[in-house]
Scaffold this motif. Structure first.
Motif, mmCIF file in Angstrom:
data_model
loop_
_atom_site.group_PDB
_atom_site.id
_atom_site.type_symbol
_atom_site.label_atom_id
_atom_site.label_comp_id
_atom_site.label_asym_id
_atom_site.label_seq_id
_atom_site.Cartn_x
_atom_site.Cartn_y
_atom_site.Cartn_z
ATOM 1 N N VAL A 25 18.752 26.681 -6.305
ATOM 2 C CA VAL A 25 17.667 25.360 -6.138
ATOM 3 C C VAL A 25 17.838 24.114 -6.883
ATOM 4 C CG1 VAL A 25 15.088 23.857 -5.916
ATOM 5 C CG2 VAL A 25 15.790 25.954 -4.197
ATOM 6 N N VAL A 26 18.087 23.186 -7.185
ATOM 7 C CA VAL A 26 18.606 21.960 -8.277
ATOM 8 C C VAL A 26 17.514 20.830 -7.426
ATOM 9 C CG1 VAL A 26 20.351 20.401 -9.596
ATOM 10 C CG2 VAL A 26 20.918 23.083 -9.050
ATOM 11 N N LEU A 27 16.791 20.746 -8.729
ATOM 12 C CA LEU A 27 15.867 19.215 -8.378
ATOM 13 C C LEU A 27 16.267 18.526 -9.967
ATOM 14 C CD1 LEU A 27 14.056 17.582 -6.785
ATOM 15 C CD2 LEU A 27 12.410 18.927 -8.307
ATOM 16 N N LYS A 28 16.749 17.521 -9.518
ATOM 17 C CA LYS A 28 17.064 15.792 -10.227
ATOM 18 C C LYS A 28 16.018 14.874 -9.440
ATOM 19 C CE LYS A 28 21.873 17.224 -10.869
ATOM 20 N NZ LYS A 28 23.435 17.059 -10.623
ATOM 21 N N ARG A 29 15.793 14.401 -11.235
ATOM 22 C CA ARG A 29 14.715 13.203 -11.428
ATOM 23 C C ARG A 29 14.980 12.140 -11.314
ATOM 24 N NH1 ARG A 29 8.371 13.871 -11.972
ATOM 25 N NH2 ARG A 29 9.051 13.796 -14.375
ATOM 26 N N SER A 30 15.115 10.620 -11.491
ATOM 27 C CA SER A 30 14.787 10.020 -12.733
ATOM 28 C C SER A 30 14.332 9.170 -11.872
ATOM 29 C CB SER A 30 16.781 9.362 -12.047
ATOM 30 O OG SER A 30 17.303 8.881 -11.279
ATOM 31 N N GLY A 31 14.540 7.544 -12.443
ATOM 32 C CA GLY A 31 13.361 6.460 -12.214
ATOM 33 C C GLY A 31 12.611 6.545 -13.497
ATOM 34 N N GLY A 32 11.056 5.732 -12.486
ATOM 35 C CA GLY A 32 9.287 6.363 -13.314
ATOM 36 C C GLY A 32 9.135 4.437 -13.872
ATOM 37 N N VAL A 33 9.162 5.157 -14.378
ATOM 38 C CA VAL A 33 8.356 3.418 -15.227
ATOM 39 C C VAL A 33 9.543 4.012 -16.796
ATOM 40 C CG1 VAL A 33 6.630 2.583 -16.804
ATOM 41 C CG2 VAL A 33 6.261 3.593 -14.999
ATOM 42 N N ALA A 34 9.263 5.077 -17.908
ATOM 43 C CA ALA A 34 10.433 5.273 -18.599
ATOM 44 C C ALA A 34 11.509 5.304 -17.982
ATOM 45 C CB ALA A 34 10.208 6.554 -19.322
ATOM 46 N N GLY A 35 12.064 5.701 -17.044
ATOM 47 C CA GLY A 35 13.991 6.171 -16.284
ATOM 48 C C GLY A 35 14.219 6.845 -17.234
ATOM 49 N N ILE A 36 13.774 7.702 -17.296
ATOM 50 C CA ILE A 36 13.668 9.009 -17.582
ATOM 51 C C ILE A 36 14.453 10.844 -16.681
ATOM 52 C CG2 ILE A 36 13.380 11.798 -19.498
ATOM 53 C CD1 ILE A 36 11.048 9.546 -20.656
ATOM 54 N N LYS A 37 15.507 10.453 -16.686
ATOM 55 C CA LYS A 37 16.319 11.897 -15.924
ATOM 56 C C LYS A 37 15.711 12.875 -16.339
ATOM 57 C CE LYS A 37 20.078 9.334 -14.893
ATOM 58 N NZ LYS A 37 21.946 9.042 -15.398
ATOM 59 N N ARG A 38 15.485 14.092 -15.249
ATOM 60 C CA ARG A 38 14.511 14.825 -15.472
ATOM 61 C C ARG A 38 15.702 16.361 -14.246
ATOM 62 N NH1 ARG A 38 9.180 16.160 -17.030
ATOM 63 N NH2 ARG A 38 9.535 18.164 -17.502
ATOM 64 N N GLU A 39 15.962 17.842 -14.476
ATOM 65 C CA GLU A 39 16.731 18.652 -13.699
ATOM 66 C C GLU A 39 15.001 19.429 -13.344
ATOM 67 O OE1 GLU A 39 20.669 20.776 -13.793
ATOM 68 O OE2 GLU A 39 20.456 18.772 -13.166
ATOM 69 N N TRP A 40 15.652 20.508 -12.532
ATOM 70 C CA TRP A 40 15.023 21.498 -12.456
ATOM 71 C C TRP A 40 15.724 22.856 -12.077
ATOM 72 C CZ3 TRP A 40 11.988 16.806 -11.985
ATOM 73 C CH2 TRP A 40 10.833 16.580 -13.618
ATOM 74 N N MET A 41 15.161 24.031 -11.990
ATOM 75 C CA MET A 41 16.302 24.868 -11.263
ATOM 76 C C MET A 41 15.462 25.941 -11.161
ATOM 77 S SD MET A 41 19.764 24.276 -13.083
ATOM 78 C CE MET A 41 20.959 26.088 -13.325
ATOM 79 N N LEU A 42 15.681 27.063 -9.857
ATOM 80 C CA LEU A 42 14.810 27.437 -9.243
ATOM 81 C C LEU A 42 15.729 28.616 -8.649
ATOM 82 C CD1 LEU A 42 12.337 26.687 -6.611
ATOM 83 C CD2 LEU A 42 11.920 28.398 -9.067
ATOM 84 N N ASP A 43 15.878 29.925 -9.103
ATOM 85 C CA ASP A 43 17.299 30.908 -8.781
ATOM 86 C C ASP A 43 15.893 32.187 -8.320
ATOM 87 O OD1 ASP A 43 18.632 33.216 -8.477
ATOM 88 O OD2 ASP A 43 20.224 32.043 -9.543
ATOM 89 N N GLU A 44 16.785 32.318 -6.683
ATOM 90 C CA GLU A 44 15.644 33.737 -6.226
ATOM 91 C C GLU A 44 15.031 35.062 -7.412
ATOM 92 O OE1 GLU A 44 18.528 36.040 -3.491
ATOM 93 O OE2 GLU A 44 17.382 34.376 -2.526
ATOM 94 N N ASP A 95 8.805 1.030 -9.822
ATOM 95 C CA ASP A 95 8.915 2.288 -11.209
ATOM 96 C C ASP A 95 8.733 4.217 -10.286
ATOM 97 O OD1 ASP A 95 8.013 0.557 -12.545
ATOM 98 O OD2 ASP A 95 6.062 -0.110 -12.394
ATOM 99 N N GLU A 96 9.368 3.793 -8.638
ATOM 100 C CA GLU A 96 8.926 4.842 -8.001
ATOM 101 C C GLU A 96 10.227 6.207 -8.871
ATOM 102 O OE1 GLU A 96 7.557 4.334 -4.019
ATOM 103 O OE2 GLU A 96 9.835 4.349 -3.904
ATOM 104 N N PHE A 97 9.832 7.074 -8.780
ATOM 105 C CA PHE A 97 10.729 7.953 -9.009
ATOM 106 C C PHE A 97 12.017 8.376 -7.402
ATOM 107 C CE2 PHE A 97 7.615 10.228 -11.801
ATOM 108 C CZ PHE A 97 8.144 10.012 -12.557
ATOM 109 N N ASP A 98 13.346 8.222 -8.124
ATOM 110 C CA ASP A 98 15.154 8.714 -7.146
ATOM 111 C C ASP A 98 14.580 10.504 -7.748
ATOM 112 O OD1 ASP A 98 14.656 5.915 -6.194
ATOM 113 O OD2 ASP A 98 15.497 5.840 -7.669
ATOM 114 N N TYR A 99 15.043 10.668 -6.197
ATOM 115 C CA TYR A 99 14.997 12.490 -6.139
ATOM 116 C C TYR A 99 15.984 12.766 -5.979
ATOM 117 C CZ TYR A 99 10.083 12.814 -7.598
ATOM 118 O OH TYR A 99 8.907 13.087 -8.115
ATOM 119 N N GLU A 100 16.799 13.848 -6.124
ATOM 120 C CA GLU A 100 18.003 14.859 -5.523
ATOM 121 C C GLU A 100 17.923 16.010 -5.467
ATOM 122 O OE1 GLU A 100 22.212 13.549 -6.344
ATOM 123 O OE2 GLU A 100 22.492 15.482 -6.428
ATOM 124 N N LEU A 101 17.533 17.193 -4.403
ATOM 125 C CA LEU A 101 17.383 18.317 -4.079
ATOM 126 C C LEU A 101 18.625 18.556 -3.039
ATOM 127 C CD1 LEU A 101 15.140 20.011 -4.336
ATOM 128 C CD2 LEU A 101 14.675 19.272 -2.024
#
Length: 98
Positions: free
Chosen positions: A3-22, A57-63
């Motif tokens: 699993v790879v989740l990317k988040r961008s946007g929001g008030v600060a516009g900071i890009k973040r990413e999380w990963m999960l592996d079973e 100011d919403e977050f944008d997600y890519e999963l």
């Protein structure tokens, strides 16, 4: 499952990413996550979710999820996410590695 989740946007516009592996989850956690995916109908969702009133100011997600030979990516603004999909994203943020 990967699993790879990317988040961008929001008030600060900071890009973040999380990963999960079973391999880092126990069987109970995998079962709970799979139930969330099924409730959200993840593998049946379109690649781009319909906009429901884009907020500045919403977050944008890519999963992206790879599971048992299938891979699917869904993108959308915070307001376009269903409740089950939001729950899955919150779970990934809590359990995933940055």
């Amino acid at each position: 499952m990967k699993v790879v989740l990317k988040r961008s946007g929001g008030v600060a516009g900071i890009k973040r990413e999380w990963m999960l592996d079973e391999s880092i989850l126990d069987l109970d956690e995998i079962s709970k996550f799979e139930a969330m995916l099924q409730a959200a109908g993840f593998f049946s969702l379109p690649r781009a979710l319909k906009e429901m009133g884009e907020g500045r100011d919403e977050f944008d997600y890519e999963l992206t999820i790879e599971d048992r030979g299938k891979e699917h990516t869904v993108r959308g603004h915070e307001s376009s996410l269903s409740h089950p999909l939001k729950q899955g994203i919150e779970w990934i943020i809590k359990k995933g590695t940055k």
